[in-house]
Design a protein around this motif. Structure first.
Motif, PDB file in Angstrom:
ATOM      1  N   GLY A 146       0.406  -1.208  -0.206  1.00  0.00           N
ATOM      2  CA  GLY A 146      -0.155  -0.136   0.155  1.00  0.00           C
ATOM      3  C   GLY A 146       0.612   0.962  -0.052  1.00  0.00           C
ATOM      4  O   GLY A 146       1.770   1.751   0.093  1.00  0.00           O
ATOM      5  N   PRO A 147       0.320   2.784  -0.030  1.00  0.00           N
ATOM      6  CA  PRO A 147       0.863   3.548  -0.486  1.00  0.00           C
ATOM      7  C   PRO A 147       1.652   4.299   0.949  1.00  0.00           C
ATOM      8  O   PRO A 147       2.778   4.424   0.624  1.00  0.00           O
ATOM      9  N   ASP A 148       1.316   3.768   2.098  1.00  0.00           N
ATOM     10  CA  ASP A 148       1.798   4.381   3.628  1.00  0.00           C
ATOM     11  C   ASP A 148       2.601   3.422   3.369  1.00  0.00           C
ATOM     12  O   ASP A 148       4.463   3.982   3.712  1.00  0.00           O
ATOM     13  N   VAL A 149       2.685   1.830   3.457  1.00  0.00           N
ATOM     14  CA  VAL A 149       4.029   1.515   3.800  1.00  0.00           C
ATOM     15  C   VAL A 149       5.404   1.395   2.362  1.00  0.00           C
ATOM     16  O   VAL A 149       6.905   1.565   3.042  1.00  0.00           O
ATOM     17  N   PHE A 150       4.354   1.432   1.376  1.00  0.00           N
ATOM     18  CA  PHE A 150       5.863   1.460  -0.046  1.00  0.00           C
ATOM     19  C   PHE A 150       6.766   3.309   0.246  1.00  0.00           C
ATOM     20  O   PHE A 150       7.530   3.084   0.913  1.00  0.00           O
ATOM     21  N   GLU A 151       5.562   4.122   0.488  1.00  0.00           N
ATOM     22  CA  GLU A 151       6.077   5.226   0.609  1.00  0.00           C
ATOM     23  C   GLU A 151       7.408   5.324   1.949  1.00  0.00           C
ATOM     24  O   GLU A 151       9.054   5.944   1.814  1.00  0.00           O
ATOM     25  N   ALA A 152       7.137   5.051   2.770  1.00  0.00           N
ATOM     26  CA  ALA A 152       7.955   4.272   4.039  1.00  0.00           C
ATOM     27  C   ALA A 152       9.326   4.313   4.203  1.00  0.00           C
ATOM     28  O   ALA A 152      10.493   4.265   5.095  1.00  0.00           O
ATOM     29  N   SER A 153       9.032   3.285   3.281  1.00  0.00           N
ATOM     30  CA  SER A 153      10.686   1.838   3.272  1.00  0.00           C
ATOM     31  C   SER A 153      11.234   1.977   2.233  1.00  0.00           C
ATOM     32  O   SER A 153      12.432   1.131   2.251  1.00  0.00           O
ATOM     33  N   ALA A 154      10.489   2.232   0.558  1.00  0.00           N
ATOM     34  CA  ALA A 154      11.479   2.570  -0.372  1.00  0.00           C
ATOM     35  C   ALA A 154      12.257   3.036  -0.728  1.00  0.00           C
ATOM     36  O   ALA A 154      12.827   4.296   0.256  1.00  0.00           O
ATOM     37  N   HIS A 155      13.612   2.621  -0.877  1.00  0.00           N
ATOM     38  CA  HIS A 155      14.436   3.891  -1.109  1.00  0.00           C
ATOM     39  C   HIS A 155      14.549   3.735  -2.492  1.00  0.00           C
ATOM     40  O   HIS A 155      14.224   3.212  -3.459  1.00  0.00           O
ATOM     41  N   PHE A 156      15.580   4.238  -3.103  1.00  0.00           N
ATOM     42  CA  PHE A 156      16.504   4.554  -4.417  1.00  0.00           C
ATOM     43  C   PHE A 156      16.047   3.212  -5.203  1.00  0.00           C
ATOM     44  O   PHE A 156      15.933   3.355  -6.830  1.00  0.00           O
ATOM     45  N   LYS A 157      16.562   1.871  -5.153  1.00  0.00           N
ATOM     46  CA  LYS A 157      16.135   0.968  -6.041  1.00  0.00           C
ATOM     47  C   LYS A 157      14.946   0.551  -6.034  1.00  0.00           C
ATOM     48  O   LYS A 157      14.058   0.121  -7.024  1.00  0.00           O
ATOM     49  N   GLU A 158      14.163   0.984  -5.347  1.00  0.00           N
ATOM     50  CA  GLU A 158      12.126   0.378  -5.279  1.00  0.00           C
ATOM     51  C   GLU A 158      12.013   0.988  -6.563  1.00  0.00           C
ATOM     52  O   GLU A 158      11.179   0.750  -6.968  1.00  0.00           O
ATOM     53  N   TYR A 159      12.056   2.450  -6.312  1.00  0.00           N
ATOM     54  CA  TYR A 159      11.799   3.492  -6.859  1.00  0.00           C
ATOM     55  C   TYR A 159      12.497   3.027  -8.751  1.00  0.00           C
ATOM     56  O   TYR A 159      11.381   3.353  -9.589  1.00  0.00           O
ATOM     57  N   ALA A 160      13.809   2.136  -9.009  1.00  0.00           N
ATOM     58  CA  ALA A 160      14.136   2.724  -9.842  1.00  0.00           C
ATOM     59  C   ALA A 160      13.002   1.552 -10.779  1.00  0.00           C
ATOM     60  O   ALA A 160      12.816   1.519 -11.756  1.00  0.00           O
ATOM     61  N   VAL A 161      13.422   0.281  -9.360  1.00  0.00           N
ATOM     62  CA  VAL A 161      12.385  -0.852 -10.614  1.00  0.00           C
ATOM     63  C   VAL A 161      11.019  -0.144 -10.507  1.00  0.00           C
ATOM     64  O   VAL A 161      10.371  -0.755 -11.513  1.00  0.00           O
ATOM     65  N   LEU A 162      10.007   0.304  -9.556  1.00  0.00           N
ATOM     66  CA  LEU A 162       8.902   0.897  -9.902  1.00  0.00           C
ATOM     67  C   LEU A 162       9.263   1.493 -11.272  1.00  0.00           C
ATOM     68  O   LEU A 162       8.018   1.053 -12.327  1.00  0.00           O
ATOM     69  N   GLY A 163      10.319   2.297 -11.567  1.00  0.00           N
ATOM     70  CA  GLY A 163       9.688   3.481 -13.018  1.00  0.00           C
ATOM     71  C   GLY A 163       9.986   2.095 -14.065  1.00  0.00           C
ATOM     72  O   GLY A 163       9.138   2.916 -14.960  1.00  0.00           O
ATOM     73  N   VAL A 164      11.057   1.780 -14.152  1.00  0.00           N
ATOM     74  CA  VAL A 164      11.514   0.558 -15.282  1.00  0.00           C
ATOM     75  C   VAL A 164       9.405  -0.300 -15.540  1.00  0.00           C
ATOM     76  O   VAL A 164       9.195  -0.938 -16.269  1.00  0.00           O
ATOM     77  N   VAL A 165       9.283  -1.119 -14.746  1.00  0.00           N
ATOM     78  CA  VAL A 165       7.924  -2.036 -14.246  1.00  0.00           C
ATOM     79  C   VAL A 165       6.836  -0.491 -15.079  1.00  0.00           C
ATOM     80  O   VAL A 165       5.711  -1.595 -16.560  1.00  0.00           O
TER      81      VAL A 165
END
Length: 204
Positions: A146-165
């Protein structure tokens, strides 16, 4: 092979089977075929708009754990007037073609119709790209807590993967929609272009 092609083939043979057609006969044939094609383009746009409105009205009633931004619904409703404008242009092109009485006017009408269809497809592909990006983002975030959990724990790698997806999914979905448009409108435009080329020969 359509009627016009059969007649052209017969003209090149030594023993004509079909009656010789005059300039006006060929023009009337091309005129009728062009009118029919543009009419089908108009009908298809009506069906597409009707389905779009139906999905927009049904969508808020569908229960889903994914929370889509409010502006997505706003964009859905906001796009309807633009599609109505395109429908009006398709109808106007159809009426213009059916009432034209000379080769030059018919050629200009075909050019306007081709241009309108291209802008219409481009507009819908842009919308599809936006919706695909948002859908992919929301779905990915929901799967990862969910948004709260993802934004609280996500780092550059997670956002990079999200961008590619998002990029891959958006390109894939948009390509599929483009393929559908190409099959529907591409076939009609190909026939319209064929009429256009025949009319250019008559204009000489």
């Amino acid at each position: 092979m359509d009627e016009l092609e059969l007649l052209k083939k017969d003209w090149q043979s030594d023993k004509p089977i079909y009656p010789e057609l005059s300039y006006d006969d060929i023009y009337k044939m091309l005129h009728a075929k062009s009118s029919s094609i543009v009419k089908w383009i108009f009908y298809i746009s009506i069906i597409e708009l009707s389905l779009g409105i139906a999905l927009t009205l049904i969508n808020p009633k569908i229960e889903s754990p994914a929370q889509f931004p409010n502006w997505i619904d706003t964009l859905s409703y906001f796009s309807i007037p633009f599609i109505l404008v395109f429908m009006y242009l398709f109808y106007k092109n159809y009426k213009t073609i059916t009432t034209t009485d000379n080769v030059k006017s018919l050629i200009n009408s075909i050019l306007k119709t081709r241009r309108t269809v291209k802008y219409y497809v481009l507009f819908n592909l842009i919308l599809a790209g936006i919706f695909s990006s948002v859908l992919t983002y929301v779905s990915y975030v929901e799967v990862n807590g969910g948004p709260d959990v993802f934004e609280a724990s996500a780092h550059f790698k997670e956002y990079a993967v999200l961008g590619v997806v998002i990029v891959v999914a958006t390109i894939g979905i948009t390509a599929i929609i483009f393929g559908i448009y190409y099959l529907i409108y591409g076939i009609l435009l190909k026939r319209l272009n064929k009429n256009y080329n025949e009319l250019k020969k008559l204009e000489v």
